[in-house]
Motif scaffolding. Sequence first.
Motif, mmCIF file in Angstrom:
data_model
loop_
_atom_site.group_PDB
_atom_site.id
_atom_site.type_symbol
_atom_site.label_atom_id
_atom_site.label_comp_id
_atom_site.label_asym_id
_atom_site.label_seq_id
_atom_site.Cartn_x
_atom_site.Cartn_y
_atom_site.Cartn_z
ATOM 1 N N ARG B 225 0.844 -1.210 0.000
ATOM 2 C CA ARG B 225 0.000 0.000 0.000
ATOM 3 C C ARG B 225 0.868 1.244 0.000
ATOM 4 O O ARG B 225 0.629 2.177 -0.762
ATOM 5 N N VAL B 228 2.648 1.774 -3.382
ATOM 6 C CA VAL B 228 1.761 2.276 -4.442
ATOM 7 C C VAL B 228 1.411 3.737 -4.197
ATOM 8 O O VAL B 228 1.401 4.553 -5.133
ATOM 9 N N LEU B 229 1.150 4.104 -2.961
ATOM 10 C CA LEU B 229 0.833 5.509 -2.683
ATOM 11 C C LEU B 229 2.030 6.402 -2.991
ATOM 12 O O LEU B 229 1.870 7.494 -3.556
ATOM 13 N N THR B 232 2.326 7.088 -6.604
ATOM 14 C CA THR B 232 1.256 7.933 -7.143
ATOM 15 C C THR B 232 1.176 9.263 -6.399
ATOM 16 O O THR B 232 0.112 9.876 -6.335
ATOM 17 N N GLY B 236 -3.019 7.731 -5.096
ATOM 18 C CA GLY B 236 -3.637 6.456 -5.453
ATOM 19 C C GLY B 236 -4.004 6.416 -6.928
ATOM 20 O O GLY B 236 -3.735 7.359 -7.677
ATOM 21 N N LEU B 240 -8.342 0.510 -10.207
ATOM 22 C CA LEU B 240 -7.755 -0.596 -9.483
ATOM 23 C C LEU B 240 -8.385 -1.859 -10.043
ATOM 24 O O LEU B 240 -9.613 -2.037 -9.950
ATOM 25 N N ASP B 252 -6.352 -3.947 0.427
ATOM 26 C CA ASP B 252 -5.240 -3.265 -0.243
ATOM 27 C C ASP B 252 -5.762 -2.385 -1.373
ATOM 28 O O ASP B 252 -5.383 -1.225 -1.521
ATOM 29 N N MET B 256 -5.555 1.718 -2.096
ATOM 30 C CA MET B 256 -4.729 2.243 -3.194
ATOM 31 C C MET B 256 -5.525 3.082 -4.188
ATOM 32 O O MET B 256 -4.976 3.543 -5.199
ATOM 33 N N LEU B 257 -6.809 3.274 -3.918
ATOM 34 C CA LEU B 257 -7.694 3.938 -4.869
ATOM 35 C C LEU B 257 -7.695 5.445 -4.660
ATOM 36 O O LEU B 257 -7.746 5.925 -3.531
ATOM 37 N N ARG B 258 -7.662 6.169 -5.730
ATOM 38 C CA ARG B 258 -7.730 7.627 -5.682
ATOM 39 C C ARG B 258 -9.168 8.073 -5.442
ATOM 40 O O ARG B 258 -10.107 7.357 -5.791
ATOM 41 N N TYR B 263 -12.874 0.669 -8.668
ATOM 42 C CA TYR B 263 -12.282 -0.623 -8.286
ATOM 43 C C TYR B 263 -12.999 -1.691 -9.100
ATOM 44 O O TYR B 263 -14.204 -1.886 -8.953
#
Lengths: 342, 342, 342, 342
Positions: B225, B228-229, B232, B236, B240, B252, B256-258, B263
């Motif tokens: 996590r 990935v952050l 980005t 995020g 995903l 996870d 990790m999503l903006r 998703y």
Amino acid sequence: MKAVRLHQYLKHPIVEEVADPKITGPLDVIVKIGGAGLCRTDLHIIEGQWKEKSNVSLPYTLGHENAGWVSEVGSAVTNVAVGDTVIVHPLITCGFCRACRAGDEMHCEASAFPGISVDGGFANFLKTSARAVVKLDSSLAPKDIAALADAGLTAYHAVKKAAKSLYPGTVAVVIGAGGLGHIGIQCLRALTTAKIIVVDRSAEALALAKELGADHTVLADGNQRKTVLELTNGFGAEALIDFVGEGGAIADGVAMLRRAGSYYVIGYGGILEVPTIDIISTEINFVGNLVGTYTDLVELMTLTAAGKVRLHTTTYPLEAFNDSLHDLDTGKLQGRGILVPA
Amino acid sequence: MKAVRLHQYLKHPIVEEVADPKITGPLDVIVKIGGAGLCRTDLHIIEGQWKEKSNVSLPYTLGHENAGWVSEVGSAVTNVAVGDTVIVHPLITCGFCRACRAGDEMHCEASAFPGISVDGGFANFLKTSARAVVKLDSSLAPKDIAALADAGLTAYHAVKKAAKSLYPGTVAVVIGAGGLGHIGIQCLRALTTAKIIVVDRSAEALALAKELGADHTVLADGNQRKTVLELTNGFGAEALIDFVGEGGAIADGVAMLRRAGSYYVIGYGGILEVPTIDIISTEINFVGNLVGTYTDLVELMTLTAAGKVRLHTTTYPLEAFNDSLHDLDTGKLQGRGILVPA
Amino acid sequence: MKAVRLHQYLKHPIVEEVADPKITGPLDVIVKIGGAGLCRTDLHIIEGQWKEKSNVSLPYTLGHENAGWVSEVGSAVTNVAVGDTVIVHPLITCGFCRACRAGDEMHCEASAFPGISVDGGFANFLKTSARAVVKLDSSLAPKDIAALADAGLTAYHAVKKAAKSLYPGTVAVVIGAGGLGHIGIQCLRALTTAKIIVVDRSAEALALAKELGADHTVLADGNQRKTVLELTNGFGAEALIDFVGEGGAIADGVAMLRRAGSYYVIGYGGILEVPTIDIISTEINFVGNLVGTYTDLVELMTLTAAGKVRLHTTTYPLEAFNDSLHDLDTGKLQGRGILVPA
Amino acid sequence: MKAVRLHQYLKHPIVEEVADPKITGPLDVIVKIGGAGLCRTDLHIIEGQWKEKSNVSLPYTLGHENAGWVSEVGSAVTNVAVGDTVIVHPLITCGFCRACRAGDEMHCEASAFPGISVDGGFANFLKTSARAVVKLDSSLAPKDIAALADAGLTAYHAVKKAAKSLYPGTVAVVIGAGGLGHIGIQCLRALTTAKIIVVDRSAEALALAKELGADHTVLADGNQRKTVLELTNGFGAEALIDFVGEGGAIADGVAMLRRAGSYYVIGYGGILEVPTIDIISTEINFVGNLVGTYTDLVELMTLTAAGKVRLHTTTYPLEAFNDSLHDLDTGKLQGRGILVPA
């Protein structure tokens, strides 16, 4: 001026005297409040539910659904003038990040949220930005439409997303016909030709839903899933619009969804919990919704001026804030509560 | 003919002699199998996980990723002729319901799913429908592309949805670089300009991901996590794409999503569990994905013929089905397993 | 049976006795005609305007807007049964090409168009395909809705495209409130919240437009451009829906279009002639429209069953075809002409 | 400072000394020009073709494709700082109208267009707005990318629209592989998997097209329509991207379009002239294109920084403006001309 200030979480806010806001930047706008809507989120704020997400320093002024008249503007403001009647988009945004450029202000990388993260509109005056004010048709009175700034905008934003897939012959199920839901039903009626089924625990709310355009109303008495499936020939709804977001509403909503349907999450408090095999075997979607964009608000005000959306409200003097909060908390508040400063 | 038949849940399927399928309807097509892909879903079927969803009567023939040559056609078939090389869309569909009319065959109201709900393609011949066969460029050999019929199609379908919001400058995170994931990465590379970050627990899978076009690979060692952050800038990913769908992958993925990101749920087995306040405060979406449409499969075969997608496979004779299953189950199978009848 | 047959271009069709159509393929459907709409295109066909585009061999039976009851079906037909009330989508399509797969039947690579390229419905019976018949709510009578099969479908198809950009506050200008236009206005009213401005040369047509939901009507008396610009604060319309397509209508339409607006071409006969600098400096679009899809027709019938679209018609016995044609040609026909076989 | 000023239509502009621009508003930004692109539109301006559309008062400074370094900012500017490398979006926009809110800056209701309606960038300094500057990756030199500000942006904007319908297996025909066209080809290559066919009268331009990713090149020698139809199995192209917009190009383009295809108008000068029956019987579209949005420019710069788009340029000192103009007018200019101030 007078303002309703939160000094401590889990304590009643206090109505007290504070300094008037001042213009400090070229795009600042100060609005004399004509009406400010009371929202269940105000209860959640007081309970501390937004403490970490908002990072606000106490004390501060509550009130995030605001309308009134422009009383002062910064040096570079040209889109409104002193005296204009305005409704206030809930966010102060930068106008320069990708989200703002795309008209998706809710995701501005440098925003402030009056009433949540900075001083709000339960006061005589509110400081906001030229980017946030929507000039109104003079036929609209601030106290009648203030709650559209957030509750209405949120409902409209979600319905507008759903409307894209609601062609003639489809079904939209609305869960919850309260403050947001009763506006959502009107927006669905205005923007789509879908059959509208409304589910609620209150017979009174369902009666209002029917009056506002619901095709069918279903009492949430334990048989609601079965009834909705019967009303949709066993298929379920293309769109499930959930204004509750907690308790049994979520599992109900998933059960009422048609294959390839979308579940719009608006209400919050509970947990969305679905086995991934159920998501993939029916190819359903869950769509988050957060307030709405500035142009959403403009469109909603167009519908309102045309008589297609009307709010049910009860007004209170600003000083009676804690009475209004008590009425909301105990279920005595009819329609949306609106605080009106003297 | 020979066929791999499941007689009892939780027991090994048996390779046995059965009658050849026969044309009974005007749009029937019989395909001589050139290759049939082995899928983790075959394991799930044997375990009984699909028992209630498929309602199939045992014994029946497994195999839902099929390609070969047309060997016989019904009286009204005009889109393929005997001898044509074809890949077989996994569903037999009616062509008349709204979903079929919209090209959304996965939601056909009267479909059959060979290998899941009726006899499949782990056999010398498969009976399907004219609506399901995609005529192939003669450069493509059935045994090389059979697994694209389902694994590939599923990956392409999800990536195609995601591609709509992956403009230059965005980020797609892929969780799981296995059988579906390694095709998904190639589809992302072909359809988008997004930065591709791949997360997996296997260093070997990540090495393949890199070779296939991943911009960054991240070992799922507990720090994924955070990594990935960092990759980005703390924001995020806009998309995903989760080919795992169980265990820690889901939590996870959400982390990790903006804001306003989506998703894509493809892998299954676990439970999606997210507080509604997190869905609305960031306005994120969860998008189910179920195999893909017929035109998706045509498009994927176009990419394959152009060399933009290639499968990693290990072939087995049909009779060695239980060996292939054992290799899959114990992680010994390199790439996608393909059964090839004698 | 009796049929209206064209034996020679520029001559009156003849009502004569011909053999009944016969089922020859497994998906054939024979419909006993309950009503068949007369269309300006029938005049154009007789004049020879479609001679090269249709390639039809004379003599043949006219009539491309058909509704009635299923009287016989091929061996593989399951979506309708003998006795069902149906409206007939104008095209017989293959169901296998990319366009059919995408639900875009108008662009089928192997279609036939009864009444244009093969025998049509001005007769007791029409031969079509299972793919073309829409089963109707029993409340709908074929003679009341037949003209929706083509005129209605065309109007709905164009309006549905336009509706995507007609959010609250936008303006749609309709040019021509005749046979198609009066349906288009009702579709706009049902699908959008746009302000609807209707332009026509006939005060009578405008009176009907007003009754059907137009917000403003503008007589095409030479001042129509000026009036429309005034009604739109000088900006023009986001959508210009042109049911005329010839004469001054085209230049008028372009002049009434807002920057970034779209001009929907439906009527035909004239020439679209616009300097490319005008197209790029305002970034306008021209959108062709050709009948509509099968699902468009289903949706239109849903609106019709709900009372949101109704046709104005005059019925004639099939034998009186040439009277109906004369009435159409001389402007005496009120509403849409419907031929009803004995 | 030095500036290239137009004093009279149909006369050569003059390189002369003028006052430096000054910050007057809080969002003003002054850019020290590092490169300014020469465009065929500069020739059209001098010829008077834009006289009435721009309403500019002479004399004024030309130059509408600008890049450089921020040299001074207004009091409220936060998105860039002095010293930042920037490319300049061609329009100065208000940020408050619906078009700006929707990210569709080209249709701002209160815009200025430096180099067209106000002083441009053929000078040492340009005055623009905080809303117009895109901060660049430091790897990009202003003189190498300046022409992307308009020529590149226009090509990208049109290709991005077209890309939505260019799934694998489709065909894009590009007419004109010159200044805009050669960027358009690179954008098509980056954003789509379509087969790219390029048509041009120059064998040299076609050679460059091939190198930049064209799948087929077709010399416009009179047989181009036939060749393109052969290359598309007689169907024509889903997307026709016309960078010429005059002469035979338009009729060619319409003839090369597939049913339901779209014709993107970018080049201008000629007249689009199509019978409405041809538009409706094939259901084709004509799509206007005007420069592009701010986010389009950001995305294009992302592609450029990633090496996916590169410009062919010839640089001139600012003082040599009339030489560059002469080279452009006589076809001697290789690639795009860039003026570089001392």
